[in-house]
Design an enzyme around this catalytic site. Structure first.
Site, PDB file in Angstrom:
ATOM      1  N   ASN A 216       0.841  -1.190   0.000  1.00  0.00           N
ATOM      2  CA  ASN A 216       0.000   0.000   0.000  1.00  0.00           C
ATOM      3  C   ASN A 216       0.876   1.241   0.000  1.00  0.00           C
ATOM      4  O   ASN A 216       1.988   1.199   0.524  1.00  0.00           O
ATOM      5  CB  ASN A 216      -0.814   0.055   1.299  1.00  0.00           C
ATOM      6  CG  ASN A 216      -2.082  -0.729   1.195  1.00  0.00           C
ATOM      7  OD1 ASN A 216      -2.624  -0.912   0.120  1.00  0.00           O
ATOM      8  ND2 ASN A 216      -2.554  -1.203   2.328  1.00  0.00           N
ATOM      9  N   ASP A 285      -5.225  -5.331   2.448  1.00  0.00           N
ATOM     10  CA  ASP A 285      -6.463  -6.084   2.685  1.00  0.00           C
ATOM     11  C   ASP A 285      -6.439  -7.453   2.026  1.00  0.00           C
ATOM     12  O   ASP A 285      -7.206  -8.331   2.381  1.00  0.00           O
ATOM     13  CB  ASP A 285      -7.658  -5.279   2.149  1.00  0.00           C
ATOM     14  CG  ASP A 285      -7.870  -4.014   2.961  1.00  0.00           C
ATOM     15  OD1 ASP A 285      -7.741  -4.082   4.193  1.00  0.00           O
ATOM     16  OD2 ASP A 285      -8.133  -2.947   2.364  1.00  0.00           O
ATOM     17  N   LYS A 295      11.066 -17.461  -8.416  1.00  0.00           N
ATOM     18  CA  LYS A 295      10.618 -16.273  -9.154  1.00  0.00           C
ATOM     19  C   LYS A 295       9.710 -16.680 -10.324  1.00  0.00           C
ATOM     20  O   LYS A 295      10.069 -17.564 -11.102  1.00  0.00           O
ATOM     21  CB  LYS A 295      11.843 -15.512  -9.667  1.00  0.00           C
ATOM     22  CG  LYS A 295      11.486 -14.187 -10.278  1.00  0.00           C
ATOM     23  CD  LYS A 295      12.705 -13.443 -10.759  1.00  0.00           C
ATOM     24  CE  LYS A 295      12.277 -12.273 -11.617  1.00  0.00           C
ATOM     25  NZ  LYS A 295      13.377 -11.680 -12.341  1.00  0.00           N
ATOM     26  N   PHE A 329      -7.633   4.431  11.647  1.00  0.00           N
ATOM     27  CA  PHE A 329      -7.481   5.476  10.646  1.00  0.00           C
ATOM     28  C   PHE A 329      -8.366   5.127   9.456  1.00  0.00           C
ATOM     29  O   PHE A 329      -8.600   3.949   9.189  1.00  0.00           O
ATOM     30  CB  PHE A 329      -6.012   5.603  10.215  1.00  0.00           C
ATOM     31  CG  PHE A 329      -5.248   6.507  11.134  1.00  0.00           C
ATOM     32  CD1 PHE A 329      -4.993   6.124  12.442  1.00  0.00           C
ATOM     33  CD2 PHE A 329      -4.810   7.755  10.708  1.00  0.00           C
ATOM     34  CE1 PHE A 329      -4.328   6.967  13.315  1.00  0.00           C
ATOM     35  CE2 PHE A 329      -4.141   8.606  11.574  1.00  0.00           C
ATOM     36  CZ  PHE A 329      -3.896   8.212  12.879  1.00  0.00           C
ATOM     37  N   LYS A 343     -17.106   2.802   9.970  1.00  0.00           N
ATOM     38  CA  LYS A 343     -15.935   1.997  10.369  1.00  0.00           C
ATOM     39  C   LYS A 343     -15.860   1.881  11.882  1.00  0.00           C
ATOM     40  O   LYS A 343     -15.594   0.805  12.429  1.00  0.00           O
ATOM     41  CB  LYS A 343     -14.687   2.697   9.829  1.00  0.00           C
ATOM     42  CG  LYS A 343     -13.528   1.804   9.628  1.00  0.00           C
ATOM     43  CD  LYS A 343     -12.588   2.368   8.580  1.00  0.00           C
ATOM     44  CE  LYS A 343     -13.203   2.241   7.182  1.00  0.00           C
ATOM     45  NZ  LYS A 343     -12.377   2.834   6.147  1.00  0.00           N
ATOM     46  N   LYS A 347     -16.121  -1.783  13.626  1.00  0.00           N
ATOM     47  CA  LYS A 347     -14.928  -2.359  14.266  1.00  0.00           C
ATOM     48  C   LYS A 347     -14.897  -2.131  15.776  1.00  0.00           C
ATOM     49  O   LYS A 347     -13.914  -2.453  16.427  1.00  0.00           O
ATOM     50  CB  LYS A 347     -13.663  -1.799  13.613  1.00  0.00           C
ATOM     51  CG  LYS A 347     -13.592  -2.082  12.107  1.00  0.00           C
ATOM     52  CD  LYS A 347     -12.219  -1.815  11.527  1.00  0.00           C
ATOM     53  CE  LYS A 347     -12.246  -1.985  10.015  1.00  0.00           C
ATOM     54  NZ  LYS A 347     -10.927  -1.992   9.385  1.00  0.00           N
TER      55      LYS A 347
HETATM   56  O1  C5P Z   1     -11.549  -0.920   6.731  1.00  0.00           O
HETATM   57  P1  C5P Z   1     -10.334  -0.118   6.462  1.00  0.00           P
HETATM   58  O2  C5P Z   1      -9.175  -0.909   5.924  1.00  0.00           O
HETATM   59  O3  C5P Z   1     -10.568   1.121   5.671  1.00  0.00           O
HETATM   60  O4  C5P Z   1      -9.901   0.407   7.946  1.00  0.00           O
HETATM   61  C1  C5P Z   1      -8.747   1.101   8.149  1.00  0.00           C
HETATM   62  C2  C5P Z   1      -8.280   0.890   9.560  1.00  0.00           C
HETATM   63  O5  C5P Z   1      -8.242  -0.514   9.833  1.00  0.00           O
HETATM   64  C3  C5P Z   1      -6.858   1.387   9.759  1.00  0.00           C
HETATM   65  O6  C5P Z   1      -6.754   1.840  11.092  1.00  0.00           O
HETATM   66  C4  C5P Z   1      -6.013   0.139   9.502  1.00  0.00           C
HETATM   67  O7  C5P Z   1      -4.798   0.205  10.197  1.00  0.00           O
HETATM   68  C5  C5P Z   1      -6.910  -0.961  10.021  1.00  0.00           C
HETATM   69  N1  C5P Z   1      -6.789  -2.232   9.329  1.00  0.00           N
HETATM   70  C6  C5P Z   1      -6.501  -3.387  10.035  1.00  0.00           C
HETATM   71  N2  C5P Z   1      -6.387  -4.596   9.385  1.00  0.00           N
HETATM   72  C7  C5P Z   1      -6.580  -4.673   8.065  1.00  0.00           C
HETATM   73  C8  C5P Z   1      -6.901  -3.527   7.320  1.00  0.00           C
HETATM   74  C9  C5P Z   1      -6.992  -2.307   7.975  1.00  0.00           C
HETATM   75  O8  C5P Z   1      -6.345  -3.317  11.246  1.00  0.00           O
HETATM   76  N3  C5P Z   1      -6.444  -5.844   7.468  1.00  0.00           N
END
Ligand code: C5P
Length: 408
Positions: A216, A285, A295, A329, A343, A347
């Site tokens: 990312n 994600d 490779k 975030f 969110k 969460k």
């Molecule tokens: O759902 P989204 O990815 O937009 O949420 C962002 C927040 O979730 C950020 O704080 C990020 O660090 C966290 N996050 C996480 N695990 C993931 C993806 C995002 O803890 N796999």
């Protein structure tokens, strides 16, 4: 010692009604001699001890006393004074003034300005020793300290009541040294002392083969600034970081990880010993469903990669959070606040720091950021564009307030 620290700085001096108000004349005069732009706000009681005219002459500026005075020009006095100040000093600060500030009472110009300012506030109490030691005053002082207000200890000596004891206002030179220290950013407020904060930062890397990975866009700057601000606020800090080019702030425990699943394991393992987790990392994600140990050779046809979901770290923490504070975030490209609120609910978070990543001048690799903090109770606080370090300090203040709200 303080050199030029005061030169060109806008300092607002609040004077409350104590006999030590006469010493503030000297304070204002010396600050001006050092090049500061000084504005004085007096309470009604202070005007009984020293005439506003004295401060007007010494500061070279009009003196404000009345919340309801008709402004000479079209601005709102308490807001313009609060915005202009780079530092607010209340000297002397009476028990009454400290009590009002600790309780959120803003019934005169000074308390209203203090409530409206974003600048650091230095409170210099001066009162009789018994009043200073009164548990109500001490509790108010503690409360304000936990919210990031700075206090100077009173000096020992002969008090106005004739007794020798603690309660005298420190000498103007000592106050100036403290002002210079705060202005040069060396303050170490202890609002998070005794807390353990885990901060995640940077991107994760999900390997495809030994030389390729999915990642990312993230420099890690925001997360590292948060770790530094948490340290400055007295917290124990664990920084779980993906690969970045940054140097970790000295004093934190650093755990280096690459993949989302490693970050998940590192955070989960330490979760029990934490009071707060701030997930600033840009966690991938998706990860490749299969890792190729050799490779992948370039061919002449299309190549499809099958991706599977990584664990959502925050979501899993939200299910077992107990009384910990969870901060997430949200990098959004539209409907920033509504998405952040969703969110937060999904969460089980306490605070979501949202930013609009469609903007060019903030976010990602930039040194600046502009965020909106969204809270569980629906409150929103917009923090205008500022260096990430400053944004991080502002976030830490809100985290301290969340802790305090639970206890208070
Ligand atoms: O759902 P989204 O990815 O937009 O949420 C962002 C927040 O979730 C950020 O704080 C990020 O660090 C966290 N996050 C996480 N695990 C993931 C993806 C995002 O803890 N796999």
């Amino acid at each position: 010692m303080e050199g030029d620290a005061l030169k060109g700085k806008s300092i607002l001096v609040g004077v409350t009604g104590g006999i030590a108000a006469y010493k503030s004349c000297e304070l204002v005069s010396r600050m001006r001699q050092r090049g500061a732009e000084v504005r004085v706000v007096m309470t009604e009681a202070a005007c009984r001890f020293v005439a506003p005219l004295t401060f007007r002459v010494l500061s070279g500026n009009p003196v404000s006393c009345d919340l309801f005075a008709d402004p000479g020009q079209w601005d709102v006095a308490h807001v313009s004074l609060a915005d202009a100040a780079q530092l607010v000093v209340i000297a002397p600060a009476t028990a009454n003034c400290v009590g009002k500030l600790a309780s959120g009472i803003a019934d005169d110009l000074l308390t209203t300005v203090v409530m409206a300012t974003r600048a650091p506030v230095l409170i210099v109490p001066a009162m009789n020793e018994a009043m200073y030691n009164n548990p109500v005053f001490q509790a108010n002082k503690k409360r304000l300290e936990s919210l990031g207000y700075h206090f100077m200890d009173p000096a020992v000596g002969r008090l106005a009541c004739g007794k020798i004891g603690t309660g005298r206002m420190p000498e103007p030179e000592d106050i100036i040294s403290e002002v210079a220290r705060l202005l040069s950013g060396q303050e170490t407020p202890s609002m998070l002392a005794g807390r353990t904060l885990l901060v995640t930062a940077g991107p994760t890397r999900e390997p495809i083969d030994p030389v390729r990975f999915i990642t990312n866009r993230s420099s890690g700057k925001m997360g590292y600034a948060l770790a530094e601000a948490a340290l400055e606020s007295g917290a124990r800090v664990i920084l779980v970081t993906g690969p970045t080019c940054l140097e970790a702030p000295p004093g934190c425990e650093v755990v280096r990880v690459e993949r989302a699943r490693d970050m998940h394991a590192a955070v989960t393992q330490r979760f029990n010993s934490c009071d707060c987790v701030v997930m600033a990392a840009a966690v991938a994600d998706y990860e490749p469903a299969q890792f190729s140990p050799s490779k992948i050779k370039k061919g002449s046809h299309e190549l499809s990669l099958r991706l599977t979901r990584t664990p959502d770290i925050l979501e899993s923490l939200g299910k077992v959070k107990g009384n910990r504070i969870l901060v997430g975030f949200a990098a959004e490209t539209g409907d920033v606040v509504a998405n952040a609120m969703q969110k937060l609910k999904d969460k089980n978070l306490d605070l979501v720091v949202a930013n609009d990543v469609a903007r060019q001048d903030t976010g990602f690799e930039s040194d600046d950021n502009e965020v909106i903090m969204v809270f569980r109770d629906g409150r929103e606080i917009a923090v205008p564009k500022a260096p990430k370090k400053e944004i991080a300090r502002r976030i830490m203040l809100e985290i301290a307030r969340l802790f305090w709200g639970r206890e208070g």
